[in-house]
Write a protein that holds these residues in place. Structure first.
Motif, PDB file in Angstrom:
ATOM      1  N   SER A  24     132.487 -55.043 -84.259  1.00 14.45           N
ATOM      2  CA  SER A  24     133.451 -54.458 -83.319  1.00 14.45           C
ATOM      3  C   SER A  24     134.616 -53.823 -84.069  1.00 14.45           C
ATOM      4  CB  SER A  24     133.980 -55.538 -82.368  1.00 14.45           C
ATOM      5  OG  SER A  24     132.967 -56.057 -81.543  1.00 14.45           O
ATOM      6  N   ALA A  25     135.143 -54.535 -85.052  1.00 13.20           N
ATOM      7  CA  ALA A  25     136.295 -54.029 -85.810  1.00 13.20           C
ATOM      8  C   ALA A  25     135.969 -52.728 -86.525  1.00 13.20           C
ATOM      9  CB  ALA A  25     136.753 -55.087 -86.813  1.00 13.20           C
ATOM     10  N   LEU A  26     134.749 -52.602 -87.019  1.00 12.34           N
ATOM     11  CA  LEU A  26     134.349 -51.394 -87.740  1.00 12.34           C
ATOM     12  C   LEU A  26     134.301 -50.165 -86.832  1.00 12.34           C
ATOM     13  CD1 LEU A  26     131.541 -52.861 -90.048  1.00 12.34           C
ATOM     14  CD2 LEU A  26     133.813 -52.058 -90.744  1.00 12.34           C
ATOM     15  N   SER A  27     134.190 -50.383 -85.529  1.00  9.10           N
ATOM     16  CA  SER A  27     134.148 -49.243 -84.606  1.00  9.10           C
ATOM     17  C   SER A  27     135.397 -49.130 -83.736  1.00  9.10           C
ATOM     18  CB  SER A  27     132.902 -49.316 -83.717  1.00  9.10           C
ATOM     19  OG  SER A  27     132.951 -50.434 -82.854  1.00  9.10           O
ATOM     20  N   ASP A  28     136.412 -49.951 -84.017  1.00  6.73           N
ATOM     21  CA  ASP A  28     137.632 -49.944 -83.202  1.00  6.73           C
ATOM     22  C   ASP A  28     138.368 -48.602 -83.251  1.00  6.73           C
ATOM     23  OD1 ASP A  28     137.499 -52.410 -82.002  1.00  6.73           O
ATOM     24  OD2 ASP A  28     138.782 -53.427 -83.465  1.00  6.73           O
ATOM     25  N   ASP A  29     138.450 -47.985 -84.432  1.00  3.60           N
ATOM     26  CA  ASP A  29     139.179 -46.716 -84.548  1.00  3.60           C
ATOM     27  C   ASP A  29     138.539 -45.638 -83.681  1.00  3.60           C
ATOM     28  OD1 ASP A  29     140.962 -47.862 -86.277  1.00  3.60           O
ATOM     29  OD2 ASP A  29     140.132 -46.934 -88.096  1.00  3.60           O
ATOM     30  N   LEU A  30     137.220 -45.574 -83.670  1.00  4.55           N
ATOM     31  CA  LEU A  30     136.523 -44.591 -82.839  1.00  4.55           C
ATOM     32  C   LEU A  30     136.732 -44.901 -81.365  1.00  4.55           C
ATOM     33  CD1 LEU A  30     134.643 -42.128 -82.649  1.00  4.55           C
ATOM     34  CD2 LEU A  30     132.705 -43.705 -82.751  1.00  4.55           C
ATOM     35  N   LYS A  31     136.682 -46.170 -81.007  1.00  3.14           N
ATOM     36  CA  LYS A  31     136.934 -46.573 -79.617  1.00  3.14           C
ATOM     37  C   LYS A  31     138.304 -46.084 -79.162  1.00  3.14           C
ATOM     38  CE  LYS A  31     137.981 -50.655 -76.800  1.00  3.14           C
ATOM     39  NZ  LYS A  31     138.062 -52.127 -76.730  1.00  3.14           N
ATOM     40  N   GLN A  32     139.321 -46.300 -79.963  1.00  2.00           N
ATOM     41  CA  GLN A  32     140.685 -45.905 -79.596  1.00  2.00           C
ATOM     42  C   GLN A  32     140.826 -44.389 -79.536  1.00  2.00           C
ATOM     43  OE1 GLN A  32     143.290 -47.968 -82.321  1.00  2.00           O
ATOM     44  NE2 GLN A  32     142.374 -49.963 -81.834  1.00  2.00           N
ATOM     45  N   ALA A  33     140.189 -43.679 -80.469  1.00  2.00           N
ATOM     46  CA  ALA A  33     140.297 -42.220 -80.492  1.00  2.00           C
ATOM     47  C   ALA A  33     139.627 -41.587 -79.273  1.00  2.00           C
ATOM     48  CB  ALA A  33     139.669 -41.677 -81.777  1.00  2.00           C
ATOM     49  N   MET A  34     138.478 -42.102 -78.862  1.00  2.00           N
ATOM     50  CA  MET A  34     137.748 -41.522 -77.732  1.00  2.00           C
ATOM     51  C   MET A  34     138.325 -41.966 -76.394  1.00  2.00           C
ATOM     52  SD  MET A  34     133.765 -41.363 -78.995  1.00  2.00           S
ATOM     53  CE  MET A  34     133.336 -40.194 -77.704  1.00  2.00           C
ATOM     54  N   GLY A  35     139.057 -43.068 -76.379  1.00  2.00           N
ATOM     55  CA  GLY A  35     139.779 -43.469 -75.181  1.00  2.00           C
ATOM     56  C   GLY A  35     138.912 -44.039 -74.081  1.00  2.00           C
ATOM     57  N   SER A  36     139.463 -44.059 -72.881  1.00  3.96           N
ATOM     58  CA  SER A  36     138.830 -44.737 -71.749  1.00  3.96           C
ATOM     59  C   SER A  36     137.929 -43.840 -70.909  1.00  3.96           C
ATOM     60  CB  SER A  36     139.909 -45.341 -70.842  1.00  3.96           C
ATOM     61  OG  SER A  36     140.752 -44.327 -70.326  1.00  3.96           O
ATOM     62  N   ASN A  37     137.756 -42.565 -71.295  1.00  4.81           N
ATOM     63  CA  ASN A  37     136.866 -41.674 -70.557  1.00  4.81           C
ATOM     64  C   ASN A  37     135.422 -42.101 -70.811  1.00  4.81           C
ATOM     65  OD1 ASN A  37     135.351 -39.644 -69.412  1.00  4.81           O
ATOM     66  ND2 ASN A  37     136.251 -37.963 -70.591  1.00  4.81           N
ATOM     67  N   ALA A  38     134.781 -42.676 -69.798  1.00  2.00           N
ATOM     68  CA  ALA A  38     133.418 -43.182 -69.951  1.00  2.00           C
ATOM     69  C   ALA A  38     132.364 -42.110 -69.728  1.00  2.00           C
ATOM     70  CB  ALA A  38     133.191 -44.338 -68.980  1.00  2.00           C
ATOM     71  N   ASP A  39     132.791 -40.885 -69.474  1.00  2.00           N
ATOM     72  CA  ASP A  39     131.860 -39.766 -69.313  1.00  2.00           C
ATOM     73  C   ASP A  39     131.699 -39.087 -70.671  1.00  2.00           C
ATOM     74  OD1 ASP A  39     130.470 -37.426 -68.668  1.00  2.00           O
ATOM     75  OD2 ASP A  39     131.473 -37.226 -66.740  1.00  2.00           O
ATOM     76  N   LEU A  40     130.549 -39.236 -71.272  1.00  2.00           N
ATOM     77  CA  LEU A  40     130.323 -38.705 -72.618  1.00  2.00           C
ATOM     78  C   LEU A  40     130.179 -37.200 -72.661  1.00  2.00           C
ATOM     79  CD1 LEU A  40     127.798 -41.168 -74.317  1.00  2.00           C
ATOM     80  CD2 LEU A  40     130.178 -40.752 -74.912  1.00  2.00           C
ATOM     81  N   TRP A  41     129.937 -36.594 -71.510  1.00  2.00           N
ATOM     82  CA  TRP A  41     129.565 -35.183 -71.498  1.00  2.00           C
ATOM     83  C   TRP A  41     130.633 -34.256 -70.922  1.00  2.00           C
ATOM     84  CZ3 TRP A  41     126.559 -39.295 -70.025  1.00  2.00           C
ATOM     85  CH2 TRP A  41     125.488 -39.596 -70.860  1.00  2.00           C
ATOM     86  N   ALA A  42     131.710 -34.805 -70.396  1.00  2.00           N
ATOM     87  CA  ALA A  42     132.710 -33.965 -69.734  1.00  2.00           C
ATOM     88  C   ALA A  42     134.124 -34.395 -70.136  1.00  2.00           C
ATOM     89  CB  ALA A  42     132.555 -34.068 -68.212  1.00  2.00           C
ATOM     90  N   ALA A  43     135.000 -33.394 -70.314  1.00  2.00           N
ATOM     91  CA  ALA A  43     136.396 -33.692 -70.666  1.00  2.00           C
ATOM     92  C   ALA A  43     137.106 -34.367 -69.499  1.00  2.00           C
ATOM     93  CB  ALA A  43     137.101 -32.394 -71.037  1.00  2.00           C
ATOM     94  N   GLU A  44     136.796 -33.902 -68.283  1.00  2.00           N
ATOM     95  CA  GLU A  44     137.337 -34.532 -67.075  1.00  2.00           C
ATOM     96  C   GLU A  44     136.283 -35.468 -66.519  1.00  2.00           C
ATOM     97  OE1 GLU A  44     139.125 -33.322 -62.681  1.00  2.00           O
ATOM     98  OE2 GLU A  44     138.939 -31.810 -64.249  1.00  2.00           O
ATOM     99  N   SER A  45     136.539 -36.738 -66.577  1.00  2.00           N
ATOM    100  CA  SER A  45     135.518 -37.743 -66.292  1.00  2.00           C
ATOM    101  C   SER A  45     135.022 -37.689 -64.853  1.00  2.00           C
ATOM    102  CB  SER A  45     136.060 -39.143 -66.591  1.00  2.00           C
ATOM    103  OG  SER A  45     135.059 -40.108 -66.342  1.00  2.00           O
ATOM    104  N   ARG A  46     133.708 -37.820 -64.715  1.00  3.18           N
ATOM    105  CA  ARG A  46     133.095 -37.986 -63.390  1.00  3.18           C
ATOM    106  C   ARG A  46     132.981 -39.456 -63.038  1.00  3.18           C
ATOM    107  NH1 ARG A  46     127.832 -34.849 -65.162  1.00  3.18           N
ATOM    108  NH2 ARG A  46     128.460 -35.976 -67.046  1.00  3.18           N
ATOM    109  N   VAL A  47     133.436 -40.315 -63.948  1.00  2.00           N
ATOM    110  CA  VAL A  47     133.403 -41.764 -63.750  1.00  2.00           C
ATOM    111  C   VAL A  47     134.823 -42.214 -63.440  1.00  2.00           C
ATOM    112  CG1 VAL A  47     132.813 -43.978 -64.795  1.00  2.00           C
ATOM    113  CG2 VAL A  47     131.512 -41.941 -65.401  1.00  2.00           C
ATOM    114  N   ALA A  48     135.092 -42.535 -62.178  1.00  3.94           N
ATOM    115  CA  ALA A  48     136.468 -42.844 -61.753  1.00  3.94           C
ATOM    116  C   ALA A  48     136.672 -44.338 -61.600  1.00  3.94           C
ATOM    117  CB  ALA A  48     136.764 -42.136 -60.437  1.00  3.94           C
TER     118      ALA A  48
END
Length: 342
Positions: free
Chosen positions: A318-342
């Motif tokens: 988990s720690a090894l991927s924490d920086d990427l998690k923080q950079a990508m943020g809470s948008n759970a939609d991998l394909w769109a800048a404006e999330s379709r997952v609300a």
């Protein structure tokens, strides 16, 4: 290893065979997976079963029911004789975006799926995306009716964010699962979705657990990744015309994370990077099953094997991927800048 999905009597293996790759034909190849012959699919399914897989995930949207047709043929008589489970979904894109399914649409899609799967009942029937519902109320009515008629055993949702989930439950829905993208390179669900699922006793079915092969460790640069798999926000928006998010992406951080995980696995764990990544995901408390596809029978067999990781190993990964998690943020939609997952 199997466990009962909470709120049901369904006995799920920790690894589920994802069947998106069965949706392409020679005449109409899938943009991500290409095409697959029935014999190859037969071998994949057979090896998965032989290695303990009990559940298979498909959808009408995977080649307009083609994946369901191929899966039914591959399962054959083993489905009933060995108590195997099928999960499918309604939902498809229309000419002007996602089709908004009415009660009648859901009924018709379910009937088409039942025919394609050569069955009279689907074990778990799911809403593919929240944007594909006319409304939560009409969707719940259709699903409850299908359940009362014995055409589905249970229903769940897919790609639902916290508000989507609350609205669906407020409309009278009783989803037993939420299928979301979740892996070491995609941890947006940990911000809000996992807590919401836990609060509402909804289990997570995690798709793309190897992030379309990135967590196999074989790709060392973005250029090595097939074009159809470069559509996510990990990659630059101009990496492929198939991309829709239009952002700069996180290519450098993504591949430095992959490199760190590869090095840790090689140095400290007696298993492959793919097995370690799947085992990390299976070790997350809310995850009931990890949905992973396979292009070959050997891949299906390998993906079904999990390693026993201890708490320290899980925490290190988990720690090894924490920086990427923080950079990508809470948008759970991998394909769109404006999330379709609300």
């Amino acid at each position: 290893m199997t466990s009962i999905l909470p709120g049901t009597d369904l006995s799920l293996s920790k690894v589920c065979l994802g069947c998106w790759q069965f949706g392409g034909t020679q005449d109409a190849p899938d943009s991500t997976w290409g095409s697959m012959e029935q014999k190859v699919a037969d071998d994949i399914v057979s090896r998965a079963i032989d290695n303990g897989v009990t559940i298979f995930d498909t959808a009408e949207g995977y080649g307009n029911h083609q994946s369901e047709v191929v899966l039914a043929e591959a399962l054959g008589a083993r489905r009933r004789s060995e108590g195997l489970l099928i999960a499918s979904k309604f939902g498809r894109m229309g000419a002007n975006g996602p089709h908004k399914f009415t009660e009648v649409d859901i009924e018709q899609s379910l009937e088409a799926s039942l025919r394609a799967l050569k069955t009279d009942c689907i074990d778990l029937y799911q809403v593919h995306w929240p944007v594909m519902m006319e409304s939560a109320e009409t969707t719940v009515r259709a699903l409850e009716r299908a359940k009362s008629l014995g055409k589905i055993r249970f229903y769940g949702v897919s790609n639902f964010g916290p508000q989507n989930l609350r609205d669906f439950i407020a409309a009278g829905g009783h989803p037993v699962s939420n299928q979301v993208s979740y892996n070491l390179l995609v941890r947006a669900v940990e911000y809000d979705i996992v807590p919401a699922c836990k609060e509402n006793n909804v289990s997570i079915l995690a798709y793309s657990p190897l992030q379309q092969g990135l967590l196999s460790g074989r790709f060392r640069t973005a250029d090595e990744v097939p074009e159809g798999r470069r559509r996510t926000r990990h990659f630059a928006g101009n990496s492929t015309p198939l991309s829709r998010h239009g952002q700069a992406g996180f290519e450098e951080l993504t591949f430095s994370t992959i490199s760190a995980l590869r090095d840790y696995t090689a140095a400290k764990l007696d298993t492959s990077m793919a097995t370690a990544s799947l085992s990390w995901l299976a070790g997350q408390s809310q995850v009931a099953s990890c949905i992973v596809g396979a292009r070959t029978a050997d891949q299906a067999a390998g993906n079904a094997k999990l390693a026993a990781l201890n708490e320290d190993q899980l925490a290190t990964m988990s720690a090894l991927s924490d920086d990427l998690k923080q950079a990508m943020g809470s948008n759970a939609d991998l394909w769109a800048a404006e999330s379709r997952v609300a």
